[in-house]
Write a protein that holds these residues in place. Structure first.
Motif, PDB file in Angstrom:
ATOM      1  N   SER A 212      13.901  62.815  45.909  1.00  0.00           N
ATOM      2  CA  SER A 212      14.513  61.944  46.913  1.00  0.00           C
ATOM      3  C   SER A 212      13.477  61.010  47.521  1.00  0.00           C
ATOM      4  CB  SER A 212      15.161  62.787  48.017  1.00  0.00           C
ATOM      5  OG  SER A 212      16.162  63.627  47.506  1.00  0.00           O
TER       6      SER A 212
ATOM      7  N   ARG B 198      17.276  69.327  56.969  1.00  0.00           N
ATOM      8  CA  ARG B 198      18.144  69.586  55.825  1.00  0.00           C
ATOM      9  C   ARG B 198      18.233  71.087  55.532  1.00  0.00           C
ATOM     10  NH1 ARG B 198      19.331  66.581  51.120  1.00  0.00           N
ATOM     11  NH2 ARG B 198      17.673  65.079  51.540  1.00  0.00           N
TER      12      ARG B 198
ATOM     13  N   VAL C 183      15.754  57.841  57.772  1.00  0.00           N
ATOM     14  CA  VAL C 183      14.829  58.450  56.818  1.00  0.00           C
ATOM     15  C   VAL C 183      14.509  57.473  55.694  1.00  0.00           C
ATOM     16  CG1 VAL C 183      14.520  60.322  55.160  1.00  0.00           C
ATOM     17  CG2 VAL C 183      15.595  60.774  57.360  1.00  0.00           C
TER      18      VAL C 183
ATOM     19  N   TYR D 259      10.832  61.814  55.252  1.00  0.00           N
ATOM     20  CA  TYR D 259      11.331  62.901  54.419  1.00  0.00           C
ATOM     21  C   TYR D 259      10.746  64.254  54.812  1.00  0.00           C
ATOM     22  CZ  TYR D 259      14.416  60.512  51.268  1.00  0.00           C
ATOM     23  OH  TYR D 259      15.502  59.856  50.760  1.00  0.00           O
TER      24      TYR D 259
ATOM     25  N   GLU E 138      20.908  62.008  56.603  1.00  0.00           N
ATOM     26  CA  GLU E 138      19.823  61.337  55.891  1.00  0.00           C
ATOM     27  C   GLU E 138      19.969  59.820  55.970  1.00  0.00           C
ATOM     28  OE1 GLU E 138      17.900  61.157  51.375  1.00  0.00           O
ATOM     29  OE2 GLU E 138      19.408  62.654  51.894  1.00  0.00           O
TER      30      GLU E 138
ATOM     31  N   MET F 107      12.971  65.189  57.550  1.00  0.00           N
ATOM     32  CA  MET F 107      14.285  65.456  56.977  1.00  0.00           C
ATOM     33  C   MET F 107      14.334  66.834  56.333  1.00  0.00           C
ATOM     34  SD  MET F 107      17.361  64.425  56.308  1.00  0.00           S
ATOM     35  CE  MET F 107      18.677  65.012  55.242  1.00  0.00           C
TER      36      MET F 107
END
Length: 269
Positions: free
Chosen positions: A36, A77, A191, A70, A186, A73
């Protein structure tokens, strides 16, 4: 307090054994955030960053800008996913057994949150540490403020996990909650794309997610050398968010248990 900490530790160990019983589980945990991150990084490459007029972002620190987003995140997440997994406790009957014990309910969801956040993000944290070391010449870092922002970011992530666990715990079907909380968080938290580029309606949605504030603060201290004084708004906002999420989590647990005692059914809705 000793009993509370013991319950937190026991739940964290239980969740670790349930979902990290094989070393192979770390393969997707490692690859998914990295893929990602790489995808987001190369999405920016064809465009001129300088003309975008994004605060403290330039061609040299682009990889750090996205990496910090990230990294934050990955904390949040993992907690969305852990809450989804925790809802399976009701389906397997484990939840009923837990509620028959005198264990503190808050310690259960706290243990689940702590276990998930640290088990799931350490690979991303190691990767981010390596990139930060290699690109240290592009950092504009304020160390005391960075430590404070990182600590508040992790506290916000854990409180977000508590809140989600308290919601998922009593839901009959949590699939839709996972869907509306995973990808939108996200997208709208900045992000991938900085929130400064969002239209007004998207900026309003971004304010819902605690991750938005964490990402902005972390980028500020790592890339713009913001001081603790500069973070005063973030500190106040994050403290309020943490307290509110803890309060709502407690209320959800109380309402759920009251419903279960009254009906004998662990499904609140």
């Amino acid at each position: 307090m000793k009993r509370f900490l013991k319950s937190v530790t026991a739940e964290a160990i239980k969740q670790h054994k349930n979902y990290f019983h094989s070393k192979m589980i770390y393969v997707p945990l490692s690859l998914w955030p990295l893929i990602s991150f790489v995808s987001a990084y190369y999405s920016f490459k064809p465009f001129s960053i300088e003309n975008a007029q994004i605060p403290y972002l330039n061609e040299e620190n682009l990889i750090l800008f996205i990496l910090i987003g990230y990294l934050c995140m990955s904390f949040f997440r993992s907690l969305v996913q852990s809450a989804w997994f925790f809802s399976f406790e009701r389906e397997s009957g484990t939840l009923e057994l837990i509620y028959l014990t005198p264990v503190n309910r808050m310690s259960i969801i706290l243990g689940n949150a702590l276990s998930s956040v640290f088990e799931s993000v350490w690979v991303m944290a190691v990767f981010a540490g390596g990139i930060l070391f290699l690109k240290q010449h592009d950092l504009n870092l304020n160390i005391p403020a960075a430590l404070a922002a990182a600590a508040l970011m992790m506290l916000m992530a854990v409180s977000w996990g508590l809140f989600l666990n308290s919601l998922f715990l009593f839901s009959r079907d949590t699939g839709f909650l996972f869907t509306i909380l995973e990808e939108p968080m996200e997208i709208f938290s900045g992000v991938k794309i900085p929130t400064v580029l969002f239209p007004l309606w998207a900026k309003m949605i971004s304010l819902i997610f605690p991750l938005t504030y964490a990402v902005e603060a972390m980028r500020g201290v790592f890339l713009n050398s913001e001081s603790i004084y500069d973070l005063r708004t973030f500190i106040g906002t994050s403290t309020c968010i943490i307290l509110v999420l803890f309060l709502i989590s407690g209320v959800c647990l109380l309402l759920g248990e009251r419903h279960a005692k009254k009906t004998g059914n662990m499904s609140l809705f």
